[in-house]
Design a protein around this motif. Structure first.
Motif, short mmCIF file in Angstrom:
data_model
loop_
_atom_site.label_atom_id
_atom_site.label_comp_id
_atom_site.label_asym_id
_atom_site.label_seq_id
_atom_site.Cartn_x
_atom_site.Cartn_y
_atom_site.Cartn_z
N THR A 1 -15.76 -4.25 6.19
CA THR A 1 -14.99 -5.48 6.40
C THR A 1 -13.78 -5.20 7.27
N ARG A 2 -13.62 -5.99 8.33
CA ARG A 2 -12.39 -5.87 9.12
C ARG A 2 -11.28 -6.62 8.40
N LEU A 3 -10.13 -5.97 8.28
CA LEU A 3 -9.05 -6.50 7.47
C LEU A 3 -8.13 -7.40 8.30
N GLY A 4 -8.31 -8.70 8.13
CA GLY A 4 -7.39 -9.69 8.69
C GLY A 4 -6.43 -10.15 7.62
N ALA A 5 -5.71 -11.23 7.91
CA ALA A 5 -4.68 -11.70 6.99
C ALA A 5 -5.25 -12.08 5.63
N ALA A 6 -6.37 -12.82 5.61
CA ALA A 6 -6.95 -13.26 4.34
C ALA A 6 -7.44 -12.07 3.52
N GLN A 7 -8.03 -11.08 4.19
CA GLN A 7 -8.53 -9.92 3.47
C GLN A 7 -7.39 -9.06 2.92
N ILE A 8 -6.31 -8.93 3.70
CA ILE A 8 -5.12 -8.22 3.20
C ILE A 8 -4.59 -8.92 1.96
N GLY A 9 -4.53 -10.25 1.99
CA GLY A 9 -4.07 -11.00 0.83
C GLY A 9 -4.96 -10.77 -0.38
N MET A 10 -6.27 -10.72 -0.16
CA MET A 10 -7.20 -10.50 -1.27
C MET A 10 -6.99 -9.13 -1.89
N LEU A 11 -6.81 -8.12 -1.05
CA LEU A 11 -6.61 -6.77 -1.57
C LEU A 11 -5.31 -6.67 -2.36
N ALA A 12 -4.28 -7.33 -1.87
CA ALA A 12 -3.02 -7.34 -2.61
C ALA A 12 -3.19 -8.06 -3.95
N ALA A 13 -3.98 -9.13 -3.96
CA ALA A 13 -4.17 -9.92 -5.18
C ALA A 13 -4.87 -9.13 -6.28
N VAL A 14 -5.68 -8.12 -5.88
CA VAL A 14 -6.33 -7.30 -6.90
C VAL A 14 -5.58 -6.00 -7.13
N GLY A 15 -4.34 -5.93 -6.64
CA GLY A 15 -3.45 -4.83 -6.98
C GLY A 15 -3.54 -3.60 -6.12
N ARG A 16 -4.23 -3.67 -4.96
CA ARG A 16 -4.36 -2.49 -4.11
C ARG A 16 -3.15 -2.36 -3.20
N ALA A 17 -2.44 -1.24 -3.30
CA ALA A 17 -1.32 -0.96 -2.41
C ALA A 17 -1.76 -0.14 -1.20
N VAL B 1 -14.02 -2.52 -2.30
CA VAL B 1 -12.89 -2.73 -3.20
C VAL B 1 -13.29 -3.75 -4.25
N SER B 2 -13.07 -3.39 -5.54
CA SER B 2 -13.41 -4.27 -6.66
C SER B 2 -12.14 -4.71 -7.38
N ALA B 3 -12.25 -5.82 -8.09
CA ALA B 3 -11.12 -6.34 -8.85
C ALA B 3 -11.07 -5.64 -10.21
N PRO B 4 -9.93 -5.05 -10.56
CA PRO B 4 -9.84 -4.39 -11.87
C PRO B 4 -9.69 -5.38 -13.02
N VAL B 5 -9.25 -6.60 -12.72
CA VAL B 5 -9.05 -7.65 -13.73
C VAL B 5 -9.57 -8.96 -13.14
N PRO B 6 -9.82 -9.95 -13.98
CA PRO B 6 -10.22 -11.25 -13.42
C PRO B 6 -9.06 -11.91 -12.70
N LEU C 1 -9.05 7.02 7.00
CA LEU C 1 -7.65 7.30 6.67
C LEU C 1 -7.27 6.49 5.44
N ASP C 2 -6.34 7.01 4.66
CA ASP C 2 -5.75 6.29 3.54
C ASP C 2 -4.45 5.68 4.02
N LEU C 3 -4.39 4.34 4.07
CA LEU C 3 -3.23 3.66 4.64
C LEU C 3 -2.61 2.68 3.65
N ALA C 4 -1.29 2.50 3.78
CA ALA C 4 -0.63 1.41 3.07
C ALA C 4 -1.20 0.08 3.55
N LEU C 5 -1.16 -0.93 2.69
CA LEU C 5 -1.90 -2.16 2.93
C LEU C 5 -1.56 -2.81 4.26
#
Length: 402
Positions: free
Chosen positions: A152-168, A37-42, A21-25
């Motif tokens: 990867t199971r998405l816990g709090a730290a992983q959600i934070g990482m995805l947000a940090a690389v701009g994934r909504a 998921v990859s980082a688009p910028v450093p 499924l495609d879900l909001a973060l």
């Protein structure tokens, strides 16, 4: 009878992997990534200050000391989020906030605690090397770096990482929706008054909580009396909201084992005796494509059956390895006996001292004795060939969720 491994293999070969499924973060918390998921910028995307202080040229303050501080003119303030391009020349400084971009020409940051905190000029009382308190661009994550792998199971730290690389939004395998149902005319809801021969229903509460601990979404269905038509009707009604169904009770050899009665021959559901204690009577199959796990009614049997069979299946449905509970090797604190040819799961307490684990079996091991389960933190998994093991023997011990 079939072995534990044979029954588990049959289950894992039948349960479907849930479609992505495609879900909001924030909606994706607890789910499993179905894409890398990859980082688009450093990260950080630019050199920035790690402290509130002053951006300086390190050579300008090389001789600074408490006795002979270096005095520098302050040419401006640089704030976090400042869009302007700032620069300083040798002999000058700028106040800088944590996270603010480092101005061109500066090669160090002096924390405000090393200064007098001046606004027009500042007295610097300590030297610093080039690079002092600077967060370099890309020192956390490089552009193009994979920050979260598929699976990867998405816990709090992983959600934070995805947000940090701009994934909504992210593509994930959802948490399995599991309906839990207990059957039994003798069962009453907690809080109700008990009549003769009645008990409060506990299995569905326990198993629904176990579903959540295993990473699923648990839905507890109200208890159903031992009426075949009603049981089958209730099970069919749950299919619209269930990725899996777990029942407890009604699967043994009694004349009113209603779950076994109504599901025998339905879909691919089959019932077996499994060489394990507790939990010998088991059933599993697909009911209109939905996995149905029929567990025994004794509470300890139901719980151990869940951990041994249902938990790995829920992981498999999310595309994960169907790992058992975390297992350690431990030394038995006392002698134990086990029925021949049966894999015996004994409740126990783990301790750790001087580099090794010790496990002490619970005093009582009856399949109806929930008290010893609620105070246990481990299951001692005794193999089929172990009829008697003395204290000091090494055994595999499964850690229970806490």
């Amino acid at each position: 009878m079939r072995s534990v491994d044979e029954h588990l293999t049959d289950i894992l070969g039948s349960v479907p992997v849930l479609p992505p499924l495609d879900l909001a973060l924030l909606e994706a918390q607890g789910t499993v990534l179905a894409e890398p998921v990859s980082a688009p910028v450093p990260l950080p995307p630019f050199d920035n200050s790690a402290m509130d202080g002053y951006a300086v040229v390190a050579a300008d303050i090389a001789g600074a000391s408490e006795a002979e501080p270096v005095v520098l003119p302050v040419v401006g303030d640089i704030l976090a989020g400042d869009p302007g391009v700032s620069a300083i020349r040798p002999g000058l400084t700028a106040r800088i906030m944590t996270g603010a971009p480092l101005p061109a020409g500066a090669d160090a940051v002096i924390p405000v605690e090393w200064t007098d905190g001046g606004a027009a000029t500042v007295r610097v009382s300590r030297p610093a090397p080039a690079g002092n308190y600077i967060r370099r661009a890309g020192e956390d994550v490089l552009a193009g770096q994979v920050v979260a792998d598929e699976g990867t199971r998405l816990g709090a730290a992983q959600i934070g990482m995805l947000a940090a690389v701009g994934r909504a939004r992210v593509v994930v395998r959802p948490r399995p929706r599991v309906v839990v149902l207990s059957t039994g005319t003798e069962l009453r809801e907690p809080g109700e008054r008990l009549g003769d021969g009645q008990i409060w229903e506990s299995n569905s509460y326990m198993l629904t909580a176990a579903v959540v601990e295993a990473g699923g979404v648990g839905f507890r269905q109200a208890t159903v009396e031992d009426e075949p038509v009603k049981v089958l009707e209730t099970l069919r009604d749950q299919l619209v909201r269930a990725d899996a169904i777990v029942t407890s009770g009604g699967v043994s050899m009694g004349t009113r084992d209603v779950v076994k009665e109504v599901l025998t021959g339905v879909g691919t559901v089959e019932f077996h005796k499994v060489r394990m204690r507790p939990g010998k009577p088991q059933g599993f199959g697909l009911f209109e494509g939905t996995p149905v796990f029929t567990l025994p009614g004794n509470p300890v049997s139901a719980y151990i059956s869940f951990q041994v069979f249902v938990r790995p299946a829920l992981r498999a449905m999310q595309g994960l390895d169907p790992e058992p509970l975390p297992t350690v090797s431990a030394v038995l604190a006392q002698d134990v006996r086990s029925p021949a040819g049966m894999r015996h799961y004994m409740r126990g307490k783990l301790s750790y001292n001087r580099g090794f684990h010790t496990v002490t079996p619970a005093d009582v091991q009856g399949s109806h004795q929930l008290g010893s389960l609620s105070s246990a933190d481990a299951l001692i998994a005794l193999p089929e060939e172990a009829e008697a093991l003395p204290a000091g023997s090494h055994v595999d011990v499964m850690r229970l969720p806490v």
